[in-house]
Design a protein around this motif. Structure first.
Motif: not given
Length: 356
Positions: A176-188
């Motif tokens: 879950t943490v990795g998925d959140v990081f990936a989504l945040l990377a898409a946003v940034t």
């Protein structure tokens, strides 16, 4: 070679160079590099190759002119650097904490996030196709990640094999943490795209926002170095010649994709570039599967198929619209030229009258 073929080749070569990114991160981890050292040297490599890319893109302007342009618009450059530094930290962390397929599917949403942010920041209109693509993307995210979240999966615990520093068997489960990081990377990434567009539309379009690709990596590398040294560790802990080889290839691939995506839009539309970039979403997880036998859960495959279909359909419709607009402009120009009567001193073919 016509412009369409030239632009397609440039974009495709850039994408093919960056697709081994996830494999290289996994390889460096399996070579025994601690995570912070891996992040630091990856960012150093990005800084070096990114600087070379910037120098190549601005070769005709000269470094002094680039510096003067940057000084005229420090605000957008600082914002872009901040967003790029954040992405540079989130992306490799996501590769270490979840499936490569999860990361690439999340990143494929960057154009949709950028379109949505553009509505609020740049007052862009949201095309119907983009609105439906965003709805499909939200549904696909639910399909991909909700089952794992309900089961409480978090491969920060499952994938380390008792060694949280060195990573162990990375990607053993969808974290879950990795998925959140990936989504945040898409946003940034989307925020970086929006900053670039806002600068291009401003009164100072010559501000070289692409400098942020290297500056952001350098800022993030400095943060990693400070963290490593504050722990009493060495920047060279866990490194080896093969590790540095992996980081060199990694930096080259990222510089290649930035360079190609800066040059390719000169020859083809942005929609075509975005469509070609989907190759990375397909190939990167395939490489990880071939080398590390990593198979994502069925929910990721189903949701990912829906997301890829939505993004591909969106870009194909955008490409067709670009082609229609180009054809309409060409027709209008031809009609206008045909309506202009020949100069009285010239005949209908535009030739001067015959001399007696």
């Amino acid at each position: 070679m016509n412009d369409r073929v030239k632009g397609t080749v440039i974009a495709a070569v850039g994408v093919l160079c960056v697709t081994p990114d996830a494999v290289l991160v996994r390889w460096a981890t399996h070579l025994g590099a601690p995570r912070l050292q891996l992040l630091f040297w990856r960012l150093v490599s990005n800084t070096v190759f990114g600087s070379l890319m910037i120098a190549a893109l601005n070769a005709d302007r000269g470094l002094k002119e680039v510096a003067r342009s940057a000084a005229r618009g420090p605000g957008p450059l600082v914002l872009a650097t901040l967003f790029q530094a954040t992405t540079s930290l989130l992306l490799p962390a996501a590769f270490l904490l979840t499936f490569a397929a999860n990361v690439m599917l999340c990143l494929s949403m960057s154009p949709l996030f950028a379109a949505l942010i553009g509505v609020f920041v740049l007052k862009d209109s949201l095309p119907t196709r983009t609105a439906w693509a965003i709805v499909a993307a939200v549904v696909s995210m639910v399909v991909m990640f909700l089952p794992g979240a309900l089961r409480g999966e978090n491969n920060a615990d499952e994938s380390t094999d008792g060694d949280h520093d060195r990573g162990g068997t990375v990607g053993a489960g969808a974290g879950t943490v990795g998925d959140v990081f990936a989504l945040l990377a898409a946003v940034t990434t989307a925020l970086y795209i929006t900053t670039s567009r806002a600068t291009a539309l401003s009164s100072r379009p010559d501000v070289p926002v692409e400098i942020a690709t290297a500056a952001g990596a350098a800022v993030a590398a400095a943060g990693c170095a400070a963290a490593i040294l504050s722990n009493g560790e060495s920047l060279l802990d866990g490194t080896s010649p093969l590790f540095f080889l992996a980081m060199t290839f990694n930096g080259f691939g990222l510089a290649a994709i930035y360079f190609s995506f800066a040059v390719a839009p000169r020859y083809i539309s942005g929609a075509q570039v975005a469509l070609i970039s989907l190759l990375e979403t397909l190939l990167a997880p395939l490489y990880v599967f071939i080398i590390y036998d990593e198979v994502p859960p069925a929910s990721v495959l189903c949701g990912g198929g829906l997301l890829l279909g939505a993004v591909a359909t969106h870009e194909i419709l955008a490409l067709r619209e670009d082609q229609r607009q180009h054809a309409a402009i060409k027709t209008t120009t031809t009609t206008a030229m045909a309506a202009v009567p020949p100069h009285p001193k010239y005949d209908a073919l535009g030739l001067p009258p015959s001399l007696p």
